[in-house]
Each structure stands twice: as structure tokens, then as C-alpha cells.
Design an enzyme around this catalytic site. Structure first.
Site, PDB file in Angstrom:
ATOM      1  N   CYS A   1      -3.162   1.453   6.675  1.00  0.00           N
ATOM      2  CA  CYS A   1      -3.414   0.966   8.038  1.00  0.00           C
ATOM      3  C   CYS A   1      -3.913   2.091   8.920  1.00  0.00           C
ATOM      4  O   CYS A   1      -4.482   1.849   9.972  1.00  0.00           O
ATOM      5  CB  CYS A   1      -2.245   0.218   8.641  1.00  0.00           C
ATOM      6  SG  CYS A   1      -0.669   0.865   8.242  1.00  0.00           S
TER       7      CYS A   1
ATOM      8  N   GLU B   1       8.120   3.112  14.384  1.00  0.00           N
ATOM      9  CA  GLU B   1       8.926   3.426  13.212  1.00  0.00           C
ATOM     10  C   GLU B   1       9.018   4.944  13.120  1.00  0.00           C
ATOM     11  O   GLU B   1       8.328   5.672  13.825  1.00  0.00           O
ATOM     12  CB  GLU B   1       8.256   2.870  11.965  1.00  0.00           C
ATOM     13  CG  GLU B   1       8.134   1.364  12.064  1.00  0.00           C
ATOM     14  CD  GLU B   1       8.083   0.714  10.710  1.00  0.00           C
ATOM     15  OE1 GLU B   1       9.158   0.403  10.180  1.00  0.00           O
ATOM     16  OE2 GLU B   1       6.974   0.534  10.197  1.00  0.00           O
TER      17      GLU B   1
ATOM     18  N   GLU C   1       4.467  -3.940  12.557  1.00  0.00           N
ATOM     19  CA  GLU C   1       3.450  -2.900  12.360  1.00  0.00           C
ATOM     20  C   GLU C   1       2.262  -3.569  11.697  1.00  0.00           C
ATOM     21  O   GLU C   1       2.364  -4.019  10.553  1.00  0.00           O
ATOM     22  CB  GLU C   1       3.972  -1.806  11.419  1.00  0.00           C
ATOM     23  CG  GLU C   1       4.885  -0.804  12.055  1.00  0.00           C
ATOM     24  CD  GLU C   1       4.238  -0.050  13.192  1.00  0.00           C
ATOM     25  OE1 GLU C   1       2.996   0.057  13.233  1.00  0.00           O
ATOM     26  OE2 GLU C   1       4.994   0.412  14.054  1.00  0.00           O
TER      27      GLU C   1
ATOM     28  N   GLY D   1       1.805 -11.060  10.869  1.00  0.00           N
ATOM     29  CA  GLY D   1       2.672 -10.497  11.903  1.00  0.00           C
ATOM     30  C   GLY D   1       2.832 -11.442  13.082  1.00  0.00           C
ATOM     31  O   GLY D   1       3.929 -11.600  13.623  1.00  0.00           O
TER      32      GLY D   1
ATOM     33  N   ASN E   1       0.810  -1.232   0.000  1.00  0.00           N
ATOM     34  CA  ASN E   1       0.000   0.000   0.000  1.00  0.00           C
ATOM     35  C   ASN E   1       0.841   1.278   0.000  1.00  0.00           C
ATOM     36  O   ASN E   1       0.372   2.316  -0.453  1.00  0.00           O
ATOM     37  CB  ASN E   1      -1.017  -0.009   1.151  1.00  0.00           C
ATOM     38  CG  ASN E   1      -0.378   0.031   2.509  1.00  0.00           C
ATOM     39  OD1 ASN E   1       0.781  -0.335   2.677  1.00  0.00           O
ATOM     40  ND2 ASN E   1      -1.131   0.469   3.503  1.00  0.00           N
TER      41      ASN E   1
END
Ligand code: UN1
Length: 494
Positions: free
Chosen positions: A283, A463, A249, A232, A151
């Protein structure tokens, strides 16, 4: 048509098996955008060996010199911004203005982390002993596997790669199988910036094959992953078994609250951008609108009217506001959620179906969708859909708004529209999320602030900003005793 290759030890090469996979335009699945290597664990191993060798030299290059390469990456990204943005709209489908923003986020990252080469601050502190000096320094970790989603095909690899490199790590990028050409383009820029062989490597292929091989590999020290909560969890399990550092993430179920005292026009613009930008495939996308009952009807009418005017089309068409869904599997998932919504008693106010009219009939398009009469316990209020779908939830008070906002397993982004400064500060304190916007939509994070979420969105790391330096370095505490004698801590000074 692009022919993507792996990039290992400074060389472009096919998979050892020579097998390839295809990347197609989501706005027209007849159009082949690229072929890319169908790599396996042999290729992954080759990349890990190259990155391990390169690490021994790269970690010793002074950080300001490492930063010069990062700075050049930023300059080249700027020079090639238009070409890369066009490729992104073709391969991933997002509208061209958004693709330019994606590349710009990579540029911002490059210039921010190039500056970090002259900081990478540690601390000096006192010692409890005389004639003894104490300090902390950041040490690189080693070989980092970066597993990135489709994305944000440039921004997210840059968020991970650039701080990793300036800290002295070497990297292997495993990009999403939906956007291999964007990754190839980006790594060509790293190559052209003159990074030494082995410092940056690229391995294309399927997550369950080559992604898995990297995560399992004993030569990988750290995994940084952005993607679904399910994958994840799998990555996290392997990393814990193999004692790797891991930064995850994952999903979000972000909400925008609109209180009765809000500027409704402003809140409307925010809702449209947050819910339908990138066709809801962020997200940070707004997937719930929590509306105070006094403005609910008026705001819903405004939202419906504006949603009806949004232009659906290929991302490469400058008039497009909503591009396609990335692929057929994801489109099916969004459609399945419409069944879930109906069966739970939500009402589809608009949308709810594939968009197939006119030139877009060969693409994976979905109509922008508003679900009404949603209650916090419904699956469509709790699970990440990752499409242009927003759920409306009515509340009666500010306290209820915050409670409903917090009532999901995730905690990435959040937003509150109000003119009441007291409520704004209460929201900043009480919302359980990594990011809170006041009078702005849930999307729009800037690279110099930490990015990430609480609860099941992440695993405690951030991040971007200076926070990501804690992902890509380990602290070392250094004591220098210049007394010329043994000094026993906790003993000789008491
Ligand atoms: C993502 O949604 O995966 O804040 C990243 C934003 C962007 C980054 C989003 N700057 O929406």
C-alpha cells in the site's frame, strides 16, 4: 504441503463443516502450498466465545507479564525466520530477501511492544479540589478481530496482534485467503510462546463469509482491518451500525517527486525499489513519479534502462527481483489497467503485458511497466493498481509537484528527492500524507513510528509506534477524593 487448521481456545481444529480451500504458489499455480479450513459463522462464533472467556483473565494479567509472552514470540520468530521467510516466498511470491524483511518487521514489533508492557503510560494531573487526586489509565477494549491482507503475511498480523495483546485484549486473526500457511506458522509461534488458551485465535476462510461473520458478531468489540478501500468501506459501515471500534488501513496512490536539483542516481534507486519492490503490491508502493521537466528525459532514460535489467522470477529463487502477482484475479486487474491507460492516452514505455517466458510461464507474472505522458486527471494517476506499474507525470515547479502529489483521494506515503533544504521542509509541511520521506523511497516504514494515512487511506487512526495504543485501549479518567467529604466540581471551588 501444509494442512492449515483453525486455532480456537488453544486447540487446532478443522472447520466444523470440515470443508477446505486451497492455497497455491503464485509463481506456479500447479503447486499446491496448503489446504485450509473453509470456515463459516459457526466457527467464527466458537472463536468469539473462546476469546470472550479468555479476556476476563487476560485483562488482569499484569502488563509486564503479558509482555513476556510477546518477547517470546519475537525470539521464536527470530529462530524460525529463515523457514518462515521461505514459506512466505513460496505462498505469497515476494523475493526471499523481502520475505526475511517481512518476518523481521514482526520481530521488531515483538521487541517494541514487549517493552511497552513496562510503559503503557497514562497521566497524573492536578485536581481543582483540595485532597483529590486525578489520573488517566489505559484500559483494554475486549475481543479484537484482526483482518489482514496477503502482501505482508507476518508483519501486518504482528502490527495488530502484538500491541492488542500487550494492552490486555484477546484476538481473533482472520488472515487473507491467499496466505493461510504463513498465518498458521505465525499462530503456531504464538502457541509455542505459551499464550493461554483463547487469548489468540485463528479462523481461516473467505472474507465475505467468515470475515463478515466476525465483523457482524456482537461479541467482537473492535475490528482492525487492512485491505482494499472498497472492503474497508463495507467493514466500516457494519462497525458503525453495530457500534464497534474500527481501525481501517486502506489504499494509497503514493508519489515520489524528483526535482531538478536531486541526486538522480539516488532518486533512481529509490524509484526502482519503491515502484517494483514486492511487484508493486504494497500500500506504500510508488505508483506515480512526479518529475521536473528539466530532468524528465534524462531520468526516464535511466529508469527505462534499469527497469529492463530487473530479473523476474519465483520469490524462492535468490536472483529474483520481481516476483509474481498474488493471483489470477489481481493479474487481470493489472492487465485491465493497461487498457485504461491506453484509452486515456498514456504511453506504455516498457512492460504492459504478462511475463510468460521460460520457467515462469505457469505463474501470474507481470512485466515491470512504465506509463508515460500521464496527467493527474487520468484514472491511472488516481486509482490504486497494486502491481509493478508506475506512472510518469511531468511538472514545471516545486509548487506544481506538491499540488499534483496531493491530487488523489488517498494520502498514505510520499517522497521528495531534492538537495534544497527549504523545499524539503516545505514538502514535510504541505504534503497531505501520513508518511513523508525526504531523499528516500515511499516504502520502508519502521515499526516504532506511526503508520497510516490521511484522506481515504484510513479513518483517522494509526498503526505501529505508540500511536496504535490509542486503537487498542480506551482512556479511563480516575478521580480519588481523600478529603472525606463531598466536593462538588465547578461549584464548591468558586
Ligand atoms: C503495506 O504496504 O501494506 O513501509 C505495508 C513499508 C513496509 C510496510 C508496508 N514496512 O513498505
Amino acid at each position: 504441503m501444509y494442512t492449515c487448521l483453525n486455532y480456537i481456545d488453544g486447540q487446532w481444529m478443522p472447520a466444523q463443516s470440515e470443508a477446505t480451500l486451497e492455497s497455491r504458489n503464485p509463481a506456479n499455480w500447479h503447486e499446491l502450498v496448503a489446504t485450509f479450513p473453509h470456515s463459516d459463522s459457526t466457527d467464527a462464533d466458537k472463536a468469539v466465545q473462546a476469546a470472550r472467556r479468555a479476556y476476563q483473565k487476560w485483562r488482569l494479567v499484569p502488563a509486564p507479564n503479558r509482555a513476556e509472552f510477546i518477547y517470546r514470540v519475537g525470539e521464536l520468530l527470530l529462530q524460525r525466520k529463515e523457514e518462515l521467510a521461505h514459506l512466505m516466498s513460496l505462498e505469497m511470491g515476494k523475493p526471499i530477501t523481502e520475505s526475511r524483511g517481512d518476518v523481521q518487521e514482526g520481530v521488531d514489533c515483538a521487541f517494541y511492544y514487549a517493552g511497552e508492557g513496562r510503559r503503557l503510560f497514562g497521566q497524573t494531573t492536578t485536581s481543582e479540589m483540595p485532597n483529590k487526586f486525578a489520573m488517566t489509565v489505559r484500559m483494554p477494549i475486549g475481543v479484537c478481530a484482526l483482518i489482514t491482507p496477503w502482501n505482508f503475511p507476518v508483519a501486518i498480523p504482528c502490527w495488530k496482534a502484538l500491541p492488542a495483546l500487550v494492552c490486555g485484549n484477546t484476538i481473533i486473526l482472520k488472515p487473507a485467503e491467499d496466505t493461510p500457511a504463513c498465518a498458521n506458522f505465525l499462530i503456531q509461534i504464538f502457541h509455542d510462546a505459551g499464550l493461554p488458551p483463547g487469548v489468540v485465535n485463528l479462523i481461516h476462510g473467505l472474507g465475505e463469509e467468515v470475515g463478515q461473520a466476525l465483523v457482524e458478531h456482537p461479541g467482537v468489540d473492535l475490528v482492525s482491518f487492512t485491505g482494499s478501500s472498497q472492503t474497508g468501506a463495507h467493514v466500516g459501515e457494519i462497525c458503525s451500525r453495530t457500534h464497534k471500534r474500527v481501525c481501517l488501513e486502506m489504499g494509497g496512490k503514493n508519489a515520489q517527486v524528483v526535482m531538478e536539483d536531486a541526486d538522480l542516481e539516488l532518486a533512481l534507486e529509490g524509484a526502482l525499489w519503491g515502484a517494483f519492490g514486492t511487484a508493486g503490491q504494497r500500500c506504500t508502493a510508488t505508483s506515480r513519479l512526479i518529475l521536473h521537466r528539466d530532468i524528465k528525459d534524462k531520468f526516464t532514460a535511466m529508469l527505462l534502462e534499469s527497469t529492463g535489467k530487473l530479473r523476474i522470477g519465483a520469490g524462492t529463487d535468490p536472483d529474483t527481483q520481481i516476483g509474481p502477482i498474488i493471483n489470477g484475479v489481481q493479474l487481470q486487474r493489472v492487465m485491465d489497467y493497461m487498457e485504461v491507460a491506453r484509452s486515456e492516452g498514456a504511453k506504455i514505455l516498457t512492460g504492459g503485458e504478462r511475463a510468460t517466458e521460460g520457467p515462469i510461464k505457469k505463474g501470474f507474472f507481470f512485466q515491470p511497466t512504465i506509463l508515460d505522458q500521464v496527467t493527474p486527471d487520468m484514472r491511472v494517476a488516481r486509482e490504486e493498481i497494486f502491481g509493478p506499474v508506475v506512472a510518469l507525470i511531468e511538472i514545471n515547479s516545486f509548487e506544481e509537484a506538491i499540488a499534483v502529489l496531493n491530487d488523489t483521494p488517498y494520502g498514505l506515503s510520499s517522497s521528495v528527492y531534492t538537495r534544497d533544504v527549504n523545499r524539503a521542509f516545505q514538502a514535510m509541511r504541505d504534503i497531505e500524507a501520513g508518511i513523508t520521506y525526504i531523499n528516500g523511497p515511499t516504502i520502508g516504514a519502521e515499526v516504532h513510528l506511526p503508520f497510516g494515512g490521511v484522506k481515504q487511506t484510513g479513518n483517522g487512526h494509526r498503526e505501529a509506534g505508540s500511536a496504535v495504543l490509542d486503537v487498542f485501549t480506551e482512556w479511563k479518567s480516575v478521580y480519588v477524593d481523600f478529603s472525606g467529604r463531598l466536593q462538588r466540581a465547578q461549584i464548591d471551588n468558586h
